[in-house]
Design a protein around this motif. Sequence first.
Motif, PDB file in Angstrom:
ATOM      1  N   THR A 271     -11.716  32.940 -62.043  1.00  0.00           N
ATOM      2  CA  THR A 271     -12.295  33.539 -60.506  1.00  0.00           C
ATOM      3  C   THR A 271     -11.412  33.807 -59.579  1.00  0.00           C
ATOM      4  N   LEU A 272     -10.980  34.489 -59.013  1.00  0.00           N
ATOM      5  CA  LEU A 272     -10.121  34.838 -58.326  1.00  0.00           C
ATOM      6  C   LEU A 272     -10.869  35.447 -56.998  1.00  0.00           C
ATOM      7  N   VAL A 273      -9.671  34.798 -56.003  1.00  0.00           N
ATOM      8  CA  VAL A 273     -10.738  34.605 -54.145  1.00  0.00           C
ATOM      9  C   VAL A 273      -9.791  34.758 -54.105  1.00  0.00           C
ATOM     10  N   ALA A 274      -9.404  36.306 -52.492  1.00  0.00           N
ATOM     11  CA  ALA A 274      -8.926  36.750 -52.012  1.00  0.00           C
ATOM     12  C   ALA A 274      -9.560  37.337 -50.477  1.00  0.00           C
ATOM     13  N   HIS A 275      -8.709  37.165 -49.307  1.00  0.00           N
ATOM     14  CA  HIS A 275      -8.782  37.461 -47.979  1.00  0.00           C
ATOM     15  C   HIS A 275      -8.079  38.803 -47.466  1.00  0.00           C
TER      16      HIS A 275
ATOM     17  N   CYS B 217     -18.815  40.913 -64.277  1.00  0.00           N
ATOM     18  CA  CYS B 217     -18.124  40.733 -63.518  1.00  0.00           C
ATOM     19  C   CYS B 217     -19.186  40.499 -61.723  1.00  0.00           C
ATOM     20  N   LEU B 218     -19.142  39.334 -61.384  1.00  0.00           N
ATOM     21  CA  LEU B 218     -19.753  39.230 -60.228  1.00  0.00           C
ATOM     22  C   LEU B 218     -18.356  39.150 -58.854  1.00  0.00           C
ATOM     23  N   VAL B 219     -19.097  40.437 -58.259  1.00  0.00           N
ATOM     24  CA  VAL B 219     -18.670  40.754 -56.611  1.00  0.00           C
ATOM     25  C   VAL B 219     -18.997  40.131 -55.252  1.00  0.00           C
ATOM     26  N   SER B 220     -18.784  39.459 -54.471  1.00  0.00           N
ATOM     27  CA  SER B 220     -19.528  39.153 -53.454  1.00  0.00           C
ATOM     28  C   SER B 220     -18.690  38.800 -52.416  1.00  0.00           C
ATOM     29  N   LEU B 221     -18.772  39.986 -51.639  1.00  0.00           N
ATOM     30  CA  LEU B 221     -17.717  39.719 -50.128  1.00  0.00           C
ATOM     31  C   LEU B 221     -18.597  39.362 -48.372  1.00  0.00           C
TER      32      LEU B 221
ATOM     33  N   ILE C  25     -14.296  37.151 -57.184  1.00  0.00           N
ATOM     34  CA  ILE C  25     -14.368  38.362 -57.961  1.00  0.00           C
ATOM     35  C   ILE C  25     -14.356  37.111 -59.040  1.00  0.00           C
ATOM     36  N   ARG C  26     -15.817  36.983 -60.112  1.00  0.00           N
ATOM     37  CA  ARG C  26     -15.829  35.753 -61.076  1.00  0.00           C
ATOM     38  C   ARG C  26     -16.269  36.732 -61.665  1.00  0.00           C
ATOM     39  N   SER C  27     -15.529  36.531 -63.171  1.00  0.00           N
ATOM     40  CA  SER C  27     -15.629  37.396 -64.573  1.00  0.00           C
ATOM     41  C   SER C  27     -15.570  36.361 -64.955  1.00  0.00           C
TER      42      SER C  27
END
Length: 161
Positions: free
Chosen positions: A16-20, A111-115, A126-128
């Motif tokens: 899981t990567l988190v970005a702002h 992959c699940l992308v959540s905004l 982004i969770r792979s």
Amino acid sequence: MTVTSTDKDYGALALTLVAHFDAPVHRVWELWSDPRRLERWWGPPSYPATVDRHELVPGGTVTYFMTGPDGAKYHGYWQVLAVDAPRALEFVDGFADADGRPDTSQPAPTCLVSLSEDGGRTRMEIRSRFDTREDMERLLQMGVAEGMAEALGQVDELLAA
């Protein structure tokens, strides 16, 4: 740097990567929904992407290739599972041959992308998810986590333009 955390959870078989980002959710979504914008950041700076096909609908396919510093082309695909614009996207992300056909000898995580809005900024997660620990370790050894962090490092400049 836009990436605020990276988590390798071997128990859950997930990266899981988190970005702002200093932009509203709809602007960040455009980086996924517009193929010309997607290719400006999908892939590390030294492996720029070219999007061939972009069907961002459930059941759709996205095909692309990244061109390495030596000119070699590395093909990939997304099999789009779900789209909830501008908040979420789910897809299988895999390697492909030059014709866009999946390379089944390589791992293909989901992959699940959540905004989401987060204090006037956009939080992107982004969770792979991997099928096996071996698949996860194989892609991590290939540098997927570092490559994605480098790719996301290009987003701030795109949003500022």
